[in-house]
Write an enzyme that holds these catalytic residues in place. Structure first.
Site, PDB file in Angstrom:
ATOM      1  N   GLY A  61       0.812  -1.217   0.000  1.00 36.98           N
ATOM      2  CA  GLY A  61       0.000   0.000   0.000  1.00 36.98           C
ATOM      3  C   GLY A  61       0.844   1.265   0.000  1.00 36.98           C
ATOM      4  O   GLY A  61       2.076   1.217  -0.091  1.00 36.98           O
ATOM      5  N   CYS A  97      -2.950   9.578  11.746  1.00 35.08           N
ATOM      6  CA  CYS A  97      -2.104  10.624  11.166  1.00 35.08           C
ATOM      7  C   CYS A  97      -2.528  12.014  11.621  1.00 35.08           C
ATOM      8  O   CYS A  97      -1.679  12.908  11.731  1.00 35.08           O
ATOM      9  CB  CYS A  97      -2.116  10.524   9.633  1.00 35.08           C
ATOM     10  SG  CYS A  97      -3.744  10.430   8.883  1.00 35.08           S
ATOM     11  N   SER A 147      -3.425  11.920   0.596  1.00 35.39           N
ATOM     12  CA  SER A 147      -2.847  10.591   0.795  1.00 35.39           C
ATOM     13  C   SER A 147      -3.192   9.994   2.145  1.00 35.39           C
ATOM     14  O   SER A 147      -2.934   8.804   2.366  1.00 35.39           O
ATOM     15  CB  SER A 147      -1.327  10.635   0.616  1.00 35.39           C
ATOM     16  OG  SER A 147      -0.725  11.369   1.661  1.00 35.39           O
ATOM     17  N   GLY A 148      -3.776  10.796   3.041  1.00 35.70           N
ATOM     18  CA  GLY A 148      -4.327  10.218   4.264  1.00 35.70           C
ATOM     19  C   GLY A 148      -5.402   9.190   3.949  1.00 35.70           C
ATOM     20  O   GLY A 148      -5.688   8.312   4.766  1.00 35.70           O
ATOM     21  N   ARG A 208     -10.352  18.250   5.000  1.00 38.53           N
ATOM     22  CA  ARG A 208      -9.498  17.703   3.946  1.00 38.53           C
ATOM     23  C   ARG A 208      -9.166  18.842   2.976  1.00 38.53           C
ATOM     24  O   ARG A 208     -10.049  19.606   2.584  1.00 38.53           O
ATOM     25  CB  ARG A 208     -10.246  16.588   3.213  1.00 38.53           C
ATOM     26  CG  ARG A 208      -9.401  15.785   2.263  1.00 38.53           C
ATOM     27  CD  ARG A 208      -8.515  14.767   2.924  1.00 38.53           C
ATOM     28  NE  ARG A 208      -9.249  13.681   3.561  1.00 38.53           N
ATOM     29  CZ  ARG A 208      -8.656  12.645   4.135  1.00 38.53           C
ATOM     30  NH1 ARG A 208      -7.340  12.540   4.159  1.00 38.53           N
ATOM     31  NH2 ARG A 208      -9.380  11.712   4.726  1.00 38.53           N
ATOM     32  N   HIS A 256       0.129  16.617   6.276  1.00 38.15           N
ATOM     33  CA  HIS A 256      -0.940  17.181   7.097  1.00 38.15           C
ATOM     34  C   HIS A 256      -0.409  18.440   7.790  1.00 38.15           C
ATOM     35  O   HIS A 256       0.781  18.553   8.070  1.00 38.15           O
ATOM     36  CB  HIS A 256      -1.365  16.189   8.187  1.00 38.15           C
ATOM     37  CG  HIS A 256      -2.210  15.053   7.685  1.00 38.15           C
ATOM     38  ND1 HIS A 256      -2.426  14.788   6.359  1.00 38.15           N
ATOM     39  CD2 HIS A 256      -2.915  14.093   8.380  1.00 38.15           C
ATOM     40  CE1 HIS A 256      -3.220  13.730   6.248  1.00 38.15           C
ATOM     41  NE2 HIS A 256      -3.525  13.287   7.452  1.00 38.15           N
TER      42      HIS A 256
END
Lengths: 363, 363
Positions: B16, B136, B166-167, B254, B261
């Site tokens: 992943g 995260c 990408s979170g 987001r 982040h």
């Protein structure tokens, strides 16, 4: 107001990003104005713009043509701070009531700072003939915060305002679009500084790359690490709500959105709050649309509310740790409620007063 | 640990987005591992990936091949919550210490939740053989908040976390890049919903358009209008700092950033604070880089810190109204410190313990 019986309006700075939104707003609002005169810097004077369906030539704002400000009842200023500081007093001296959208006069104690949904009454007392409209960061959230304050009494605000590119004018949106063209279709954004290198000096009015980024800076350096924009949010909210000692801490960040500011708000009150009652207050407050059902995907986003007039509010929650604290997320079009619309609303209040029977106002 | 004397590591979920970052991290860190075994779902098993400069075939994680988990000393789980909930106890039963990056065990009282810079000691007590790594969003700010807490004693946190695409994994970055291709080069972003219409159903894992937008939602609907992500930030910070009654309110939004982040943090302490001392603390805290001179343009941004290990902190200010409150802006790579790196750091602490002379730990 000869002839029509309606006041003459001058729009000073008609050719900018806010100016074009303002002309559309004037065309769609009730027709309270007699003559509408458009002015701008000599550089853009001579252009022809449409307002109320009619073409209108833009006149120069210049020392050689101060007569362009003569006979004006109300002058809406949509120009940079330095231009407003110079010309607003001249327009006022010629007899116009000035509604200024710049930061030039917002902090002055003898200039009211007005958000009509909250303190329209303040616009009636204008010793210098000038009324100021707040900045776009403040206007993202103050109508909603003010509505809740009226019920619960505000004790503290902690806000993060996500500001869109157009808050920095046409240069801002131009720079964002140019940067997006430089990074889209690539794998940029995975390595330190790769976006910064790709954007190069195409930062426009921003202090760094905005595409694929968040810039934690807006405004000029102020004391103690604060930005001017963050301190302005504090001072403006205190003045509008008439709470000179309200605790306000703001963080202003710039996000890669074209138009539409948003704010994450933590509001602590003097009295206990409930989400149910807060919903009722927000749903019935002028200028606010409550849009709050996250399970159904209903919360405001900048890209959805751009081009609309109200402040949209969602994500209303009570703190699990504090029965006097509410969180909410507010979105507003920074060119409309955040600039042109609020100024027009102020101007329309004053027009009603000028056209009214009393003539008892200070000016 | 036969042969090398070094522990055997299994990476479960190696294929992943976090897995690929983790393999690079393992290659660049001190070589504390003997065998490194890669596992993934049967769908991606068979791929060959490079770790420590050597190609390695990915083995299947499946009921038919539970022997792939045999002889493992430490298993790093980088898989969705449901997969971790099923397989982590199996790996633990086979004798591995599990370090899990999913939310499956973070809230369990008999599973430590570890950020090595803050509570490495907690990883030594693991009754179920499982150690959890936080989410995260929490990891964006908790190292910096923990460092300040050690000096001043935390009383309250109000945070807005701006989460990158990408979170939400590779599907998240794929959707953002696809959306950017749909909106770049157009005049989209000026009218209500025009971005939403252009993006159509290319929203990927997000509940709406992310390009040219801010989505005030991350996670699943939880009680009272909160998102699961926001409540998790609260519970995780309380557990990591061992402050079970700390007041924490989080808003997770987001933003159209690929990776990185960022968090706007309002931290109130038990004792008065100064920016000077806060700077000293942050500048000398492990895992933190202080980058704070806004007049010189120095503050962290996601696009600048992506691909780096530390938590970067800037915009440190003291509240003008409260001598016990600090604001700061923190950025961290959500795939590194926000996921892979923190898990590797935990694993390395446990490897040192397993390789050490004492053998006195619970497992």
């Amino acid at each position: 107001m000869p002839g029509t019986g309606k006041p003459t309006l001058a729009v000073v700075g008609a050719t900018g990003a806010v100016g074009s939104v303002l002309l559309r707003t004037l065309s769609h609002h009730a027709d309270v104005w007699g003559e509408i005169r458009l002015l701008a810097s000599p550089r853009t004077a001579g252009r022809r713009l449409t307002v109320r369906g009619e073409e209108c030539e833009v006149l120069a704002l210049s020392e050689a043509h101060e007569e362009h400000l003569a006979g004006v009842d109300l002058a809406l200023f949509l120009v940079p701070e330095a231009v407003a500081a110079r010309w607003a007093p001249i327009a006022a001296a010629k007899g116009a009531v000035v509604v200024d959208t710049s930061a030039a006069f917002r902090g002055d104690s003898d200039v009211p700072l007005v958000v009509p949904e909250i303190n329209a009454h303040a616009a009636r007392v204008r010793p210098r003939g000038i009324v100021a409209s707040p900045g776009c960061a403040t206007l993202t959230l103050v109508v909603a915060a003010g509505a809740l304050h009226a019920e619960y009494g505000l004790d503290e605000l902690v806000v993060t305002v996500q500001q869109a590119a157009s808050g920095a004018g046409r240069a801002g949106t131009g720079a964002l679009r140019e940067q997006l063209a430089l990074v889209t279709g690539s794998e940029l954004g995975n390595h330190p500084g790769d976006v910064r290198r790709a954007v190069g000096d195409h930062t426009g009015p921003f202090p760094g790359p905005l595409a694929l980024n968040v810039l934690p800076w807006s405004g000029a350096p102020a004391a103690d690490g604060w930005s001017s924009e963050e301190l302005a949010v504090r001072e403006e909210i205190r003045k509008i709500l008439d709470l000179p000692r309200l605790r306000v801490t703001a963080t202003c960040v710039r996000v890669p959105v074209v138009t539409g500011h948003s704010a994450s708000v933590h509001a602590r009150f003097e009295r206990p709050v409930t989400v149910g009652r807060a919903h009722e207050i927000l749903a019935t407050s002028p200028g606010v649309v409550l849009y709050d059902d996250p399970a159904a995907g209903d919360y405001p986003t900048p890209a959805d509310v751009v081009g609309t007039d109200p402040t949209w509010v969602g994500r209303v929650r009570r703190s699990p740790d504090d029965e006097r604290a509410l969180e909410f997320f507010a979105c507003a079009d920074n060119l409309r409620k955040g600039a042109a619309l609020n100024a027009v609303q102020i101007a329309e209040h004053i027009a009603a007063e000028l056209s009214g029977p009393s003539g008892t106002s200070d000016r």
